[in-house]
Scaffold this motif. Structure first.
Motif, PDB file in Angstrom:
ATOM      1  N   ASN A  30      38.196  36.106 118.873  1.00 13.20           N
ATOM      2  CA  ASN A  30      37.887  34.879 118.135  1.00 13.20           C
ATOM      3  C   ASN A  30      38.840  33.720 118.439  1.00 13.20           C
ATOM      4  OD1 ASN A  30      40.148  35.674 116.826  1.00 13.20           O
ATOM      5  ND2 ASN A  30      39.181  36.129 114.861  1.00 13.20           N
ATOM      6  N   ASN A  31      39.404  33.759 119.641  1.00 10.05           N
ATOM      7  CA  ASN A  31      40.270  32.664 120.086  1.00 10.05           C
ATOM      8  C   ASN A  31      41.485  32.404 119.198  1.00 10.05           C
ATOM      9  OD1 ASN A  31      39.212  31.858 122.540  1.00 10.05           O
ATOM     10  ND2 ASN A  31      37.507  30.801 121.515  1.00 10.05           N
ATOM     11  N   SER A  32      41.771  33.347 118.300  1.00 15.29           N
ATOM     12  CA  SER A  32      42.953  33.169 117.452  1.00 15.29           C
ATOM     13  C   SER A  32      44.044  34.121 117.908  1.00 15.29           C
ATOM     14  CB  SER A  32      42.611  33.455 115.990  1.00 15.29           C
ATOM     15  OG  SER A  32      43.798  33.657 115.262  1.00 15.29           O
ATOM     16  N   ARG A  33      45.216  33.563 118.220  1.00 14.90           N
ATOM     17  CA  ARG A  33      46.320  34.413 118.702  1.00 14.90           C
ATOM     18  C   ARG A  33      47.097  35.024 117.547  1.00 14.90           C
ATOM     19  NH1 ARG A  33      49.667  30.624 122.417  1.00 14.90           N
ATOM     20  NH2 ARG A  33      51.010  32.439 122.598  1.00 14.90           N
ATOM     21  N   ASP A  34      46.813  34.578 116.318  1.00  8.72           N
ATOM     22  CA  ASP A  34      47.581  35.074 115.171  1.00  8.72           C
ATOM     23  C   ASP A  34      47.393  36.575 114.985  1.00  8.72           C
ATOM     24  OD1 ASP A  34      48.373  32.484 114.756  1.00  8.72           O
ATOM     25  OD2 ASP A  34      46.789  32.068 113.287  1.00  8.72           O
ATOM     26  N   MET A  35      48.472  37.229 114.623  1.00  6.74           N
ATOM     27  CA  MET A  35      48.430  38.668 114.437  1.00  6.74           C
ATOM     28  C   MET A  35      48.295  38.990 112.952  1.00  6.74           C
ATOM     29  SD  MET A  35      51.066  41.496 115.930  1.00  6.74           S
ATOM     30  CE  MET A  35      52.403  40.555 115.278  1.00  6.74           C
ATOM     31  N   GLN A  36      47.444  39.970 112.643  1.00  6.91           N
ATOM     32  CA  GLN A  36      47.305  40.414 111.256  1.00  6.91           C
ATOM     33  C   GLN A  36      48.502  41.277 110.856  1.00  6.91           C
ATOM     34  OE1 GLN A  36      43.589  42.585 110.991  1.00  6.91           O
ATOM     35  NE2 GLN A  36      42.645  41.214 112.494  1.00  6.91           N
ATOM     36  N   ALA A  37      48.801  41.289 109.564  1.00  8.37           N
ATOM     37  CA  ALA A  37      49.899  42.118 109.045  1.00  8.37           C
ATOM     38  C   ALA A  37      49.691  43.592 109.405  1.00  8.37           C
ATOM     39  CB  ALA A  37      50.019  41.950 107.536  1.00  8.37           C
ATOM     40  N   SER A  38      48.431  44.044 109.335  1.00  9.16           N
ATOM     41  CA  SER A  38      48.135  45.455 109.628  1.00  9.16           C
ATOM     42  C   SER A  38      48.437  45.780 111.097  1.00  9.16           C
ATOM     43  CB  SER A  38      46.677  45.783 109.317  1.00  9.16           C
ATOM     44  OG  SER A  38      45.805  44.990 110.099  1.00  9.16           O
ATOM     45  N   GLN A  39      48.209  44.812 111.983  1.00  5.20           N
ATOM     46  CA  GLN A  39      48.503  45.021 113.407  1.00  5.20           C
ATOM     47  C   GLN A  39      50.014  45.093 113.639  1.00  5.20           C
ATOM     48  OE1 GLN A  39      46.167  41.629 114.787  1.00  5.20           O
ATOM     49  NE2 GLN A  39      44.817  43.024 115.905  1.00  5.20           N
ATOM     50  N   ARG A  40      50.754  44.243 112.934  1.00  2.88           N
ATOM     51  CA  ARG A  40      52.210  44.279 113.047  1.00  2.88           C
ATOM     52  C   ARG A  40      52.747  45.629 112.562  1.00  2.88           C
ATOM     53  NH1 ARG A  40      56.777  43.151 110.193  1.00  2.88           N
ATOM     54  NH2 ARG A  40      58.507  42.176 111.369  1.00  2.88           N
TER      55      ARG A  40
END
Length: 292
Positions: A30-40
């Motif tokens: 989705n073109n968003s580079r932001d990482m989700q807390a769950s991924q971190r």
């Protein structure tokens, strides 16, 4: 005891791959580079599972140094070291449960099983020369690559619903993971102790025949007997080391690692371009050129 290795002095290779993969998959989807807390959280859990396995491996191997300092088992003793590894694993399990995604729990539980099965594979050995290399690569997958492959898959599952992307993430992690360990096995012959933070020729001293030894054995069949007796006679370790360095075992193992890295790049290149995807491509190069 459990905090002992979390001192920021490791390479943090696994968390870095996981964070980059998370952002690369998010960008792709989705073109968003932001990482989700769950991924971190997956990046943390991967490093915790890895560290727990180091603590337990050092007990099994009776190792005295790791990352340039004394091992937990040498300072506090084996019994407490086993429990410390268990505690790190339980903390990882709690963090995993908090994410609350059953698919991701299954993926990372598989890793823990693979680590155990990989250690069992390492404890046994194959008489048949043809089976030996397959045995070594399977052990390498289970002990090293499975964690990287499945952690990459887990963050892709959290960030993107497309199973094709999940497979790309898994294949990248698997191939980079195998290459990483092949180079580790090369460094055991080519690097000096102060560089590695752990003693070299360590694998031979443990009776293990890694890639460079198995390739050298094709050139010097007299190594077979030494492999069979797990380098247990006086002088075996030094002689085996000399055979490896006279052969092209190191070169052939490095070449094999290059092929795995090439495959990793081929997989990750299927994702849409992003700074993180390109960093993962670069990382596969760094895996081959590192010296510690």
């Amino acid at each position: 005891m459990s905090e002992y290795y979390f001192d920021g002095k490791g390479k943090a290779f696994r968390p870095i791959i996981v964070v980059l993969m998370a952002r690369a998959c998010n960008s792709h989807y989705n073109n968003s580079r932001d990482m989700q807390a769950s991924q971190r959280s997956i990046a943390l859990i991967a490093e915790m599972i890895h560290t727990a396995s180091l603590v337990h491996d050092d007990v099994i191997d009776d190792a005295s140094s790791r990352r340039g300092k004394h091992t937990v088992n040498k300072i506090w003793g084996e019994k407490k070291a086993v429990l410390a590894g268990d505690l790190i694993l339980s903390a990882a399990s709690i963090a995993l449960a908090r994410i609350g995604n059953t698919t991701v729990i299954s993926i990372l539980t598989q890793v823990i099983e693979d680590l155990v099965r990989g250690e069992f594979l390492q404890l046994g050995s194959k008489e048949n020369e043809n089976e030996r290399f397959a045995h070594y690569l399977e052990k390498t997958f289970k002990k090293t690559a499975s964690l990287i492959a499945n952690s990459c898959k887990a963050v892709s599952v959290l960030g993107c619903p497309d199973p094709v992307v999940h497979e790309i993430a898994y294949q990248y992690g698997k191939n980079v993971g195998i290459a990483f360990q092949l180079i580790d096995d090369v460094l055991d012959f080519t690097s000096c102790s102060d560089q590695m933070g752990k003693p070299t020729s360590a694998d031979l001293k443990l009776g293990l025949a890694t890639g460079p030894v198995l390739f050298a054995c094709q050139q010097f069949p007299e190594m077979n007997a030494m492999i069979m007796r797990r380098f247990s006679l006086p002088g075996d370790v030094d002689r085996a080391r000399q055979y490896v360095l006279q052969s092209d075992g190191v070169q052939q193992t490095t070449y094999l690692a290059q092929r795995y890295c090439h495959e990793a790049v081929r997989e990750i290149s299927k994702l849409r371009p992003s700074p993180e995807r390109d960093a993962l491509i670069q990382l596969s190069e760094i895996v081959l050129t590192r010296d510690k």
